[in-house]
Write an enzyme that holds these catalytic residues in place. Structure first.
Site, PDB file in Angstrom:
ATOM      1  N   HIS A 246       8.314  11.245 -28.954  1.00  0.00           N
ATOM      2  CA  HIS A 246       7.058  12.030 -28.254  1.00  0.00           C
ATOM      3  C   HIS A 246       7.151  13.414 -28.600  1.00  0.00           C
ATOM      4  CE1 HIS A 246       4.062  12.795 -25.648  1.00  0.00           C
ATOM      5  NE2 HIS A 246       4.712  13.674 -24.681  1.00  0.00           N
TER       6      HIS A 246
ATOM      7  N   ARG B  54       0.972  -1.215   0.000  1.00  0.00           N
ATOM      8  CA  ARG B  54      -0.079  -0.077  -0.047  1.00  0.00           C
ATOM      9  C   ARG B  54       0.872   1.229  -0.043  1.00  0.00           C
ATOM     10  NH1 ARG B  54      -2.719  -3.143   3.861  1.00  0.00           N
ATOM     11  NH2 ARG B  54      -4.848  -4.062   2.897  1.00  0.00           N
TER      12      ARG B  54
ATOM     13  N   HIS C 126      -0.328  18.352 -27.170  1.00  0.00           N
ATOM     14  CA  HIS C 126      -0.239  16.891 -27.082  1.00  0.00           C
ATOM     15  C   HIS C 126      -1.491  16.454 -27.790  1.00  0.00           C
ATOM     16  CE1 HIS C 126       2.939  17.544 -24.300  1.00  0.00           C
ATOM     17  NE2 HIS C 126       2.891  16.308 -23.640  1.00  0.00           N
TER      18      HIS C 126
ATOM     19  N   LYS D  67       2.979  11.587 -11.314  1.00  0.00           N
ATOM     20  CA  LYS D  67       2.024  10.697 -12.356  1.00  0.00           C
ATOM     21  C   LYS D  67       2.910   9.372 -12.356  1.00  0.00           C
ATOM     22  CE  LYS D  67      -0.464  13.944 -15.117  1.00  0.00           C
ATOM     23  NZ  LYS D  67      -0.676  14.393 -16.375  1.00  0.00           N
TER      24      LYS D  67
ATOM     25  N   HIS E  24      -0.316  13.607 -30.054  1.00  0.00           N
ATOM     26  CA  HIS E  24      -0.624  12.223 -29.757  1.00  0.00           C
ATOM     27  C   HIS E  24      -1.121  11.629 -31.055  1.00  0.00           C
ATOM     28  CE1 HIS E  24      -0.992  12.355 -25.254  1.00  0.00           C
ATOM     29  NE2 HIS E  24       0.299  11.945 -25.624  1.00  0.00           N
TER      30      HIS E  24
ATOM     31  N   GLU F  90      -4.657  17.323 -11.476  1.00  0.00           N
ATOM     32  CA  GLU F  90      -4.974  17.479 -12.905  1.00  0.00           C
ATOM     33  C   GLU F  90      -6.675  17.723 -12.917  1.00  0.00           C
ATOM     34  OE1 GLU F  90      -2.749  15.752 -15.813  1.00  0.00           O
ATOM     35  OE2 GLU F  90      -4.505  16.007 -17.433  1.00  0.00           O
TER      36      GLU F  90
ATOM     37  N   ARG G  81      -3.382  21.936 -14.430  1.00  0.00           N
ATOM     38  CA  ARG G  81      -2.347  20.978 -14.985  1.00  0.00           C
ATOM     39  C   ARG G  81      -2.739  20.577 -16.239  1.00  0.00           C
ATOM     40  NH1 ARG G  81       0.889  16.244 -11.315  1.00  0.00           N
ATOM     41  NH2 ARG G  81       1.943  15.421 -12.804  1.00  0.00           N
TER      42      ARG G  81
ATOM     43  N   GLU H  69       9.297  19.662 -24.404  1.00  0.00           N
ATOM     44  CA  GLU H  69       8.395  19.901 -23.349  1.00  0.00           C
ATOM     45  C   GLU H  69       8.778  21.131 -22.564  1.00  0.00           C
ATOM     46  OE1 GLU H  69       5.789  17.995 -22.608  1.00  0.00           O
ATOM     47  OE2 GLU H  69       6.271  15.918 -23.670  1.00  0.00           O
TER      48      GLU H  69
ATOM     49  N   ASN I  95      -0.711  19.661 -21.260  1.00  0.00           N
ATOM     50  CA  ASN I  95      -1.056  18.901 -22.315  1.00  0.00           C
ATOM     51  C   ASN I  95      -1.218  19.881 -23.678  1.00  0.00           C
ATOM     52  OD1 ASN I  95      -1.387  16.694 -20.880  1.00  0.00           O
ATOM     53  ND2 ASN I  95      -3.561  17.080 -20.287  1.00  0.00           N
TER      54      ASN I  95
ATOM     55  N   LYS J 268       6.752  23.740 -13.318  1.00  0.00           N
ATOM     56  CA  LYS J 268       5.966  22.386 -13.109  1.00  0.00           C
ATOM     57  C   LYS J 268       5.456  22.533 -11.652  1.00  0.00           C
ATOM     58  CE  LYS J 268       4.669  18.196 -14.079  1.00  0.00           C
ATOM     59  NZ  LYS J 268       5.321  17.021 -14.934  1.00  0.00           N
TER      60      LYS J 268
HETATM   61  N1  GLY Z   1       3.683  15.661 -17.917  1.00  0.00           N
HETATM   62  C1  GLY Z   1       2.388  16.424 -17.825  1.00  0.00           C
HETATM   63  C2  GLY Z   1       2.104  16.308 -16.401  1.00  0.00           C
HETATM   64  O1  GLY Z   1       2.729  15.902 -15.708  1.00  0.00           O
HETATM   65  O2  GLY Z   1       0.832  16.726 -15.898  1.00  0.00           O
END
Ligand code: GLY
Length: 352
Positions: free
Chosen positions: A266, A116, A249, A138, A253, A238, A242, A180, A246, A228
């Protein structure tokens, strides 16, 4: 060497991001490795990096997965958990990721799930993971061809960013990650974008290749980390802000899905995906930056195929596609676009 410590304030989950050339070699001082440590790396990362973390640990096992996105799967995830169990790791032990986004995402998720949740440290060694994916918690694996569909928000206890690890990367990989950082500068930080405009990329790459830290690249990493940090502090899960990360993207994508077999990276697809989403004035400034970095600025992928992939990605949001637009450097707007409007932006820029 100069050390910059950036704190991400998230209450009990707050942590420090340490940015310092050669900090990998200080992992024993900067992290609590006085316990059992599972060190996860990949076959593209110099083995000496993971070995040095293992050597600084009380007891360590090193797991090396094959390099590439295909490894970010359930089998490798399960293998990590089995290794932790077989090593007799308990709730007080920890996982250290040494590598790029695949290693970081998957080992972070394994740390989140084992008993956990046990401590997780991230030592990202690619530009893309140093400027973006190692920060913000993430963690995920891919399933049935869908990227990052199984995962959790699980913050690391500390992140060590050693820019000297970038010296072994190809120019293409460095540029891929910088896409990025350009994205973050375009949306949030006009001064950082101006630094991209004045960057002497060749000179900085030469410094890096000679084993010396590149001050301009360190500044770019720092700029991106500050952005960030600010974004994740305001919107860890998000729910709103956040999503701006994107930017580029959505079409990116789509372009990436259509060009998987061509080996497009990417960041290269994100670079392309940003172009139709900018005003003319911003695009005029973005194009020379992308060209300097050796990122693509033209794309002839079939719009039907690109849009099919875009709509497939976004189908859960109903008819419209939430999109980020940049009309002035350092700012953004969010707009719901129909697939047809998005297609027109794509064809209008790339195919007319
Ligand atoms: N790579 C985008 C984020 O971490 O939200």
């Amino acid at each position: 060497m100069n050390r910059e410590t950036i704190t991400l304030p998230l209450g009990v989950n707050s942590y420090d991001i340490v940015l310092e050339p050669c900090c990998l070699g200080q992992a024993g001082d900067l992290l609590n490795l006085n316990r059992k440590v599972l060190v996860v790396t990949d076959s593209g990362v110099p083995a000496s990096y993971a070995d040095s973390v293992a050597a600084a640990s009380l007891a360590a096992e090193v797991v090396c997965i094959p390099q590439g996105e295909a490894s970010k799967n359930f089998d490798h995830f399960r293998m990590l958990l089995s290794r932790m169990l077989a090593f007799g790791m308990g709730r007080g032990d920890c996982v250290v990721a040494v590598g790029g986004g695949v290693v970081g995402d998957m080992s972070g998720f394994a740390a989140a799930c084992y008993m956990r949740g046990i401590d997780f440290y991230n030592i990202p060694t690619t530009v893309l993971s140093q400027v973006d994916s190692s920060i913000g918690g993430k963690t995920a694996i891919d399933l049935d061809g869908i990227k990052n569909v199984v995962g959790a928000f699980y913050q690391p206890r500390r992140v060590l960013i050693d820019p000297t690890t970038l010296s072994t990367l190809s120019r293409r990989q460095i540029s891929n990650g910088l896409a990025e950082a350009v994205k973050m500068a375009l949306c949030f930080d006009q001064e950082a974008f101006a630094r991209f405009e004045s960057l002497d990329y060749e000179a900085e790459l030469a410094l890096l290749a000679s084993g010396r830290p590149s001050p301009a690249l360190i500044r770019i990493i720092s700029d991106a980390l500050h952005t960030k940090r600010d974004v994740v502090e305001k919107d860890e899960k998000e729910q709103g802000l956040r999503r701006v990360l994107n930017f580029g993207h959505t079409l990116g994508h789509g372009i990436e899905s259509v060009n998987v077999k061509n080996g497009m990276l990417h960041g290269e697809c994100v670079a392309l995906g940003m172009l139709p989403m900018c005003s003319d004035a911003v695009r005029e400034r973005l194009l020379p930056v992308l060209a300097k970095l050796g990122l693509p600025t033209t794309c002839d992928s079939d719009p039907d195929q690109v849009m099919q992939a875009v709509v497939h990605d976004k189908k859960k949001f109903g008819g419209k596609i939430r999109s980020i637009l940049v009309d002035a450097v350092g700012t953004f707007t969010e707009k719901e676009l129909t697939p047809e409007e998005l297609r027109q932006r794509y064809t209008g820029f790339f195919l007319s």
